[in-house]
Motif scaffolding. Structure first.
Motif, PDB file in Angstrom:
ATOM      1  N   GLY A 156       2.359 -22.319 -34.570  1.00  0.00           N
ATOM      2  CA  GLY A 156       1.809 -21.375 -33.330  1.00  0.00           C
ATOM      3  C   GLY A 156       2.636 -20.297 -32.882  1.00  0.00           C
ATOM      4  O   GLY A 156       1.830 -19.526 -32.209  1.00  0.00           O
ATOM      5  N   GLU A 157       2.752 -20.014 -33.702  1.00  0.00           N
ATOM      6  CA  GLU A 157       4.019 -18.588 -33.789  1.00  0.00           C
ATOM      7  C   GLU A 157       3.929 -17.402 -35.104  1.00  0.00           C
ATOM      8  O   GLU A 157       3.274 -18.340 -35.706  1.00  0.00           O
ATOM      9  CB  GLU A 157       5.890 -18.762 -33.747  1.00  0.00           C
ATOM     10  CG  GLU A 157       5.901 -19.371 -32.389  1.00  0.00           C
ATOM     11  CD  GLU A 157       7.373 -18.827 -32.447  1.00  0.00           C
ATOM     12  OE1 GLU A 157       7.812 -18.697 -33.000  1.00  0.00           O
ATOM     13  OE2 GLU A 157       7.730 -20.065 -31.631  1.00  0.00           O
ATOM     14  N   ARG A 158       3.130 -16.402 -34.468  1.00  0.00           N
ATOM     15  CA  ARG A 158       2.869 -15.411 -35.985  1.00  0.00           C
ATOM     16  C   ARG A 158       3.403 -15.323 -36.555  1.00  0.00           C
ATOM     17  O   ARG A 158       5.626 -14.658 -35.980  1.00  0.00           O
ATOM     18  CB  ARG A 158       2.749 -14.392 -34.945  1.00  0.00           C
ATOM     19  CG  ARG A 158       2.188 -13.199 -35.891  1.00  0.00           C
ATOM     20  CD  ARG A 158       2.101 -11.675 -35.360  1.00  0.00           C
ATOM     21  NE  ARG A 158       0.820 -11.653 -34.005  1.00  0.00           N
ATOM     22  CZ  ARG A 158       0.423 -10.881 -33.850  1.00  0.00           C
ATOM     23  NH1 ARG A 158       1.027  -9.822 -34.022  1.00  0.00           N
ATOM     24  NH2 ARG A 158      -0.939 -10.710 -32.973  1.00  0.00           N
ATOM     25  N   ALA A 159       3.540 -15.244 -37.766  1.00  0.00           N
ATOM     26  CA  ALA A 159       4.503 -15.614 -39.069  1.00  0.00           C
ATOM     27  C   ALA A 159       4.110 -14.821 -39.593  1.00  0.00           C
ATOM     28  O   ALA A 159       5.333 -12.997 -40.533  1.00  0.00           O
ATOM     29  CB  ALA A 159       4.623 -16.455 -39.983  1.00  0.00           C
ATOM     30  N   GLN A 160       2.658 -13.797 -40.180  1.00  0.00           N
ATOM     31  CA  GLN A 160       2.231 -12.680 -40.796  1.00  0.00           C
ATOM     32  C   GLN A 160       1.302 -11.794 -40.279  1.00  0.00           C
ATOM     33  O   GLN A 160       0.407 -12.138 -39.450  1.00  0.00           O
ATOM     34  CB  GLN A 160       1.580 -13.175 -42.474  1.00  0.00           C
ATOM     35  CG  GLN A 160       3.253 -13.532 -43.224  1.00  0.00           C
ATOM     36  CD  GLN A 160       2.716 -13.129 -44.540  1.00  0.00           C
ATOM     37  OE1 GLN A 160       1.797 -14.295 -45.006  1.00  0.00           O
ATOM     38  NE2 GLN A 160       2.770 -12.516 -45.332  1.00  0.00           N
ATOM     39  N   LEU A 161       1.098 -10.910 -40.142  1.00  0.00           N
ATOM     40  CA  LEU A 161      -0.108  -9.976 -39.368  1.00  0.00           C
ATOM     41  C   LEU A 161      -0.312  -8.781 -41.322  1.00  0.00           C
ATOM     42  O   LEU A 161       0.307  -8.063 -41.136  1.00  0.00           O
ATOM     43  CB  LEU A 161       0.010  -9.115 -38.536  1.00  0.00           C
ATOM     44  CG  LEU A 161      -1.006  -8.655 -37.309  1.00  0.00           C
ATOM     45  CD1 LEU A 161      -1.762  -9.704 -37.778  1.00  0.00           C
ATOM     46  CD2 LEU A 161      -0.297  -7.529 -37.124  1.00  0.00           C
ATOM     47  N   GLY A 162      -1.868  -8.532 -41.046  1.00  0.00           N
ATOM     48  CA  GLY A 162      -1.896  -7.946 -42.036  1.00  0.00           C
ATOM     49  C   GLY A 162      -3.264  -6.724 -41.766  1.00  0.00           C
ATOM     50  O   GLY A 162      -3.418  -7.505 -40.944  1.00  0.00           O
ATOM     51  N   ASN A 163      -3.293  -6.297 -42.640  1.00  0.00           N
ATOM     52  CA  ASN A 163      -5.012  -4.951 -42.641  1.00  0.00           C
ATOM     53  C   ASN A 163      -5.756  -4.704 -44.238  1.00  0.00           C
ATOM     54  O   ASN A 163      -4.421  -4.102 -44.878  1.00  0.00           O
ATOM     55  CB  ASN A 163      -3.990  -4.308 -41.046  1.00  0.00           C
ATOM     56  CG  ASN A 163      -6.155  -3.449 -40.995  1.00  0.00           C
ATOM     57  OD1 ASN A 163      -7.372  -3.018 -41.958  1.00  0.00           O
ATOM     58  ND2 ASN A 163      -6.805  -3.964 -40.150  1.00  0.00           N
ATOM     59  N   ALA A 164      -6.504  -5.372 -44.759  1.00  0.00           N
ATOM     60  CA  ALA A 164      -6.782  -4.500 -45.619  1.00  0.00           C
ATOM     61  C   ALA A 164      -6.219  -3.239 -45.914  1.00  0.00           C
ATOM     62  O   ALA A 164      -6.235  -2.409 -47.056  1.00  0.00           O
ATOM     63  CB  ALA A 164      -7.868  -4.639 -45.929  1.00  0.00           C
ATOM     64  N   GLY A 165      -6.747  -1.934 -45.022  1.00  0.00           N
ATOM     65  CA  GLY A 165      -6.162  -0.775 -45.079  1.00  0.00           C
ATOM     66  C   GLY A 165      -4.657  -0.713 -45.390  1.00  0.00           C
ATOM     67  O   GLY A 165      -4.917   0.497 -45.374  1.00  0.00           O
ATOM     68  N   ASP A 166      -3.947  -1.023 -45.372  1.00  0.00           N
ATOM     69  CA  ASP A 166      -2.762  -0.959 -45.540  1.00  0.00           C
ATOM     70  C   ASP A 166      -2.429  -1.536 -47.335  1.00  0.00           C
ATOM     71  O   ASP A 166      -1.007  -1.493 -47.335  1.00  0.00           O
ATOM     72  CB  ASP A 166      -1.136  -2.255 -45.379  1.00  0.00           C
ATOM     73  CG  ASP A 166      -1.240  -1.276 -43.484  1.00  0.00           C
ATOM     74  OD1 ASP A 166      -1.548   0.053 -43.334  1.00  0.00           O
ATOM     75  OD2 ASP A 166      -1.201  -2.321 -42.575  1.00  0.00           O
ATOM     76  N   MET A 167      -3.601  -1.831 -47.902  1.00  0.00           N
ATOM     77  CA  MET A 167      -3.134  -1.764 -49.220  1.00  0.00           C
ATOM     78  C   MET A 167      -2.569  -1.425 -49.450  1.00  0.00           C
ATOM     79  O   MET A 167      -3.452   0.327 -49.606  1.00  0.00           O
ATOM     80  CB  MET A 167      -4.629  -2.615 -49.994  1.00  0.00           C
ATOM     81  CG  MET A 167      -4.583  -4.097 -49.161  1.00  0.00           C
ATOM     82  SD  MET A 167      -6.036  -4.923 -50.077  1.00  0.00           S
ATOM     83  CE  MET A 167      -6.759  -5.977 -49.340  1.00  0.00           C
ATOM     84  N   LEU A 168      -1.620  -0.863 -50.914  1.00  0.00           N
ATOM     85  CA  LEU A 168      -1.325  -0.161 -51.856  1.00  0.00           C
ATOM     86  C   LEU A 168      -2.764   0.738 -52.944  1.00  0.00           C
ATOM     87  O   LEU A 168      -3.013   1.964 -52.708  1.00  0.00           O
ATOM     88  CB  LEU A 168      -0.191  -0.621 -52.377  1.00  0.00           C
ATOM     89  CG  LEU A 168       1.609  -0.352 -51.764  1.00  0.00           C
ATOM     90  CD1 LEU A 168       2.396  -0.779 -52.899  1.00  0.00           C
ATOM     91  CD2 LEU A 168       1.619   0.999 -51.804  1.00  0.00           C
TER      92      LEU A 168
END
Length: 218
Positions: A150-162
């Motif tokens: 129930g708690e956020r462990a990871q947050l990402g966005n494809a715009g941050d890909m190298l």
């Protein structure tokens, strides 16, 4: 009870599972790795795929820490040709977990050996249900997330890909080949950590649930 694996090659059409290592700068740094100058590509066997459909996934907890790595996963719908655009080749997307035996991987890295034993064990590639691919701009318009208990462990966005999707398609297609049924795990953002027995995992795309499972370490 562990669910049967409907992602077997004959039933699902999965051909190759390509994975990209260290494709988010902060993830590379959190593990003490250099930020790569070119895509790092490795493979998982087809038999690693298992659905995130609310069931239990058994993992080898006796081999050290098992880390979660949440990733956007792309499905290729037709064969790669030089100059082909990613939006023309990708026919679906989902969220997946690139599960990693971190202690095993660390030992392999020290010896300069391949990562297969740490990345390619059974059920190490849980996958959510397939979703329509929104195109490059649509992919960057929404965040993806992992919640643990129930708690956020990871947050990402494809715009941050190298290395963005177009670069991954070109690199993998030119170097190894890409065809219908191939999958690409595109890398994980920062926040990876060890799983505990009984963990409830839920992945979200654009704030909506896109798969879930419960972990059993054996």
């Amino acid at each position: 009870m562990t669910r049967a694996n409907p992602y077997e090659a004959a039933a699902s059409g999965i051909r190759n599972i390509y994975c990209i290592g260290r494709n988010y700068r902060l993830h590379a740094l959190e593990l003490g790795n250099e930020v790569p100058k070119a895509p790092i590509v490795f493979l998982k066997p087809v038999q690693t795929a298992v659905p995130m459909d609310g069931g239990v996934i058994e993992l080898p907890g006796s081999r050290g820490e098992v880390h979660f790595e949440t990733e956007i996963v792309l499905r290729i719908g037709r064969d790669y040709e030089p100059g082909a655009q990613a939006d023309d080749l990708i026919d679906a997307m989902t969220l997946g977990l690139d599960l990693t035996l971190r202690d095993v991987q660390s030992r392999l890295k020290e010896k300069g050996q391949p990562w297969l034993d740490a990345k390619g064990f059974l059920r190490s590639a849980p996958l959510g249900p397939w979703l329509p691919y929104p195109g490059r701009e649509g992919l960057q318009a929404h965040d993806f997330e992992l919640r643990r208990n129930g708690e956020r462990a990871q947050l990402g966005n494809a715009g941050d890909m190298l290395f963005p999707v177009d670069a991954l398609i070109e690199h993998i297609g030119r170097t190894y080949g890409l065809g219908a049924g191939d999958l690409i795990f595109t890398g994980t953002p920062a926040g990876v950590a060890a799983l505990a027995d009984g963990d409830e995992l839920t992945v979200l795309w654009a704030g909506q649930e896109a798969g879930s499972c419960r972990i059993r370490l054996v």
